[in-house]
Design a protein around this motif. Structure first.
Motif, short mmCIF file in Angstrom:
data_model
loop_
_atom_site.label_atom_id
_atom_site.label_comp_id
_atom_site.label_asym_id
_atom_site.label_seq_id
_atom_site.Cartn_x
_atom_site.Cartn_y
_atom_site.Cartn_z
N PHE A 246 0.98 -1.03 -0.07
CA PHE A 246 0.01 -0.09 0.01
C PHE A 246 0.90 1.26 -0.02
CE2 PHE A 246 -2.58 3.42 2.00
CZ PHE A 246 -3.27 3.72 1.01
N PHE A 247 1.82 1.29 1.17
CA PHE A 247 2.66 2.56 1.03
C PHE A 247 3.59 2.70 0.00
CE2 PHE A 247 1.65 2.02 5.51
CZ PHE A 247 0.82 2.88 5.72
N THR A 248 3.83 1.65 -0.73
CA THR A 248 5.13 1.93 -1.93
C THR A 248 4.35 1.82 -3.47
OG1 THR A 248 5.61 -0.54 -1.97
CG2 THR A 248 6.76 1.07 -0.69
N ASN A 249 3.04 1.13 -3.26
CA ASN A 249 2.37 0.94 -4.71
C ASN A 249 0.99 0.83 -4.61
OD1 ASN A 249 3.35 0.13 -7.13
ND2 ASN A 249 4.30 -1.85 -6.39
N ALA A 250 0.50 1.93 -4.08
CA ALA A 250 -0.93 2.05 -3.92
C ALA A 250 -1.50 2.04 -5.53
CB ALA A 250 -1.43 3.22 -3.48
N ARG A 251 -2.68 1.28 -5.36
CA ARG A 251 -3.36 1.03 -7.04
C ARG A 251 -4.02 1.97 -7.46
NH1 ARG A 251 -3.93 -4.51 -4.58
NH2 ARG A 251 -5.91 -3.58 -3.62
N THR A 252 -4.94 2.74 -6.77
CA THR A 252 -5.86 3.87 -6.95
C THR A 252 -5.36 5.03 -6.86
OG1 THR A 252 -6.73 4.01 -4.59
CG2 THR A 252 -7.57 2.49 -6.12
N ALA A 255 -6.05 6.94 -3.47
CA ALA A 255 -5.15 6.52 -2.52
C ALA A 255 -3.82 6.97 -2.62
CB ALA A 255 -4.89 4.99 -2.40
N LYS A 256 -3.42 7.30 -3.99
CA LYS A 256 -2.02 7.82 -4.28
C LYS A 256 -2.00 9.26 -3.85
CE LYS A 256 -0.83 4.71 -8.09
NZ LYS A 256 -1.23 4.77 -9.54
N ASP A 257 -3.14 9.84 -4.13
CA ASP A 257 -3.18 11.23 -3.78
C ASP A 257 -3.36 11.52 -2.36
OD1 ASP A 257 -4.19 13.95 -4.36
OD2 ASP A 257 -6.10 13.46 -3.45
N PHE A 258 -4.05 10.76 -1.57
CA PHE A 258 -4.16 10.66 -0.07
C PHE A 258 -2.71 10.68 0.39
CE2 PHE A 258 -4.36 8.79 4.08
CZ PHE A 258 -4.76 9.63 4.73
N LEU A 259 -1.83 9.58 -0.08
CA LEU A 259 -0.48 9.33 0.48
C LEU A 259 0.54 10.61 0.22
CD1 LEU A 259 -0.37 5.44 -0.26
CD2 LEU A 259 -0.26 6.81 1.93
N SER A 260 0.33 11.11 -1.07
CA SER A 260 1.01 12.20 -1.22
C SER A 260 0.88 13.39 -0.42
CB SER A 260 0.77 12.85 -2.77
OG SER A 260 -0.46 13.37 -2.91
N LYS A 261 -0.24 13.43 0.39
CA LYS A 261 -0.64 14.59 1.15
C LYS A 261 -0.08 14.45 2.58
CE LYS A 261 -4.33 16.48 -1.38
NZ LYS A 261 -5.67 15.90 -1.74
N ILE A 262 0.16 13.02 2.96
CA ILE A 262 0.63 12.69 4.29
C ILE A 262 2.02 12.34 4.38
CG2 ILE A 262 -1.88 12.36 5.20
CD1 ILE A 262 -1.02 9.33 5.34
N LEU A 263 2.58 11.99 3.25
CA LEU A 263 3.87 11.31 3.21
C LEU A 263 4.93 12.47 3.24
CD1 LEU A 263 3.99 8.18 1.02
CD2 LEU A 263 4.13 8.03 3.39
#
Ligand code: ADP
Ligand code: MG
Length: 263
Positions: A246-252, A255-263
Motif C-alpha cells: 500500500f505505501f509503496t505501490n498504491a493502486r488507486t 490512495a496515491k493522492d492521499f498518500l502524497s499529502k501525508i507522506l
C-alpha cells in the motif's frame, strides 16, 4: 473466574480458542446513513484472529463511524456485524456483555475525571464482568504495569500527561479481556513526544497476538504491526493491501493522492 471473557495468557494476549481459524470480526455489506448522508456504503471487512488491520483515509471518510458500528455505539441501517461468531444485539443486557468483547480506545482519552486511574481500570470488570474487587485490582495493577504507569494508579486523570492517560485508557479496555481492540486515532490528540509511548504499547499488544483494528495515519506503526491496510474514502473501502504494497505501490489514484499529502 471473571466469567464471560476469553482466557488471557500471562502476557495478556488472547489464548487460542475453540473457534479455531474462523474470522474474529466479520462485517458484511453494511450501510449507514446520517439522514440523507450515506456514510458507510456496502462495507465488508474480515479480521482474523491475531490480525492487525490499519484503516487509513481522508477525514470524513467514515472510519470512526465504522469503528463505532462494530462496537454498536452507532446503529447500522443494514448488513451484518459479527464478533466471534455472534451478532451483537441492538440493546439490552446481552449488548453490554458482548460490547465488552470489543475494546475501544478513542482519540480523546475518555477517562472518568473524578475517579483514580486504578478505579477507572477496575470499574468495568466489577460492574459488567462481575469480578470481585480484590481480583479486579490485582489484574488492573498488572495491566498498568504493562503499559508502564503502575506508579500512577492512585492519581486522577488530570494529574497525568496525555500519553499516560491514553495508556491508562488502553489498560482500562484490556481489563475487560476484549477479544478485539479498536483504536480510533489514538495518538492524534497527543503532543508529538508522547506518540511513541502509546504506539509502543500498541505494538507490544500486536506482537502478543491481540486482534486489532486501528484507525491511524502512523505509517511506522502500520508497517511494524499491521498485516493489512484498508484505505477508506467517501464511505467506501477503496483499497485493501499489505502495508508494504500500500505505501509503496498504491493502486488507486485516490490512495496515491492521499498518500502524497501525508507522506
Ligand atoms: P472519519 O472518521 O473518517 O473522519 P466519520 O466516520 O467521523 O469519518 O464521519 C463520516 C461522515 O459522517 C462525515 O461526513 C461526518 O460529518 C458524518 N457524521 C459523523 N457522525 C455524524 C453524526 N453523529 N451525525 C451526522 N453526521 C455525522
Ligand atoms: Mg474519525
Amino acid at each position: 473466574d471473571s466469567g464471560g471473557g476469553p482466557e488471557l495468557t500471562k502476557e495478556g494476549g488472547p489464548r487460542e480458542n475453540s473457534a479455531g481459524d474462523a474470522p474474529l470480526v466479520v462485517v458484511e455489506h453494511i450501510n449507514k446513513y446520517f439522514g440523507d448522508l450515506h456514510v458507510l456504503k456496502d462495507i465488508s471487512l474480515t479480521v482474523n484472529r491475531g490480525e492487525v488491520v490499519v484503516i487509513i483515509g481522508p477525514s470524513g471518510g467514515g472510519k470512526s463511524t465504522l469503528c463505532r458500528s462494530i462496537n454498536r455505539l452507532e446503529p447500522i441501517d443494514n448488513g451484518v456485524i459479527k464478533v466471534d461468531g455472534a451478532e451483537l444485539p441492538k440493546e439490552g443486557r446481552e449488548l453490554a456483555r458482548l460490547r465488552a468483547d470489543v475494546g475501544m480506545v478513542f482519540q480523546s482519552f475518555n477517562l472518568f475525571a473524578h475517579k483514580t486511574i486504578l478505579e477507572n481500570v477496575t470499574l468495568g470488570p466489577i460492574k459488567v464482568r462481575k469480578v470481585a474487587k480484590p481480583e479486579a485490582e490485582k489484574h488492573a495493577m498488572e495491566l498498568l504495569d504493562r503499559v508502564g504507569i503502575a506508579s500512577q494508579a492512585q492519581k486522577y486523570p488530570a494529574q497525568l500527561s496525555g500519553g499516560q492517560q491514553q495508556r491508562a485508557a488502553i489498560a482500562r479496555s484490556l481489563a475487560m479481556k476484549p477479544k478485539v481492540m479498536l483504536f480510533d486515532e489514538p495518538t492524534s490528540a497527543l503532543d508529538p513526544e508522547m506518540v511513541n509511548e502509546v504506539l509502543d504499547v500498541m505494538t507490544g499488544l500486536a506482537r502478543e497476538g491481540m486482534t486489532m483494528i486501528v484507525v491511524t495515519h502512523e505509517m511506522g506503526f502500520a508497517r511494524r504491526a499491521a498485516q493489512k491496510v484498508v484505505f477508506m474514502a467517501d464511505g467506501q473501502i477503496v483499497e485493501e493491501n499489505t502495508p508494504d504494497e500500500f505505501f509503496t505501490n498504491a493502486r488507486t489514484d485516490r490512495a496515491k493522492d492521499f498518500l502524497s499529502k501525508i507522506l
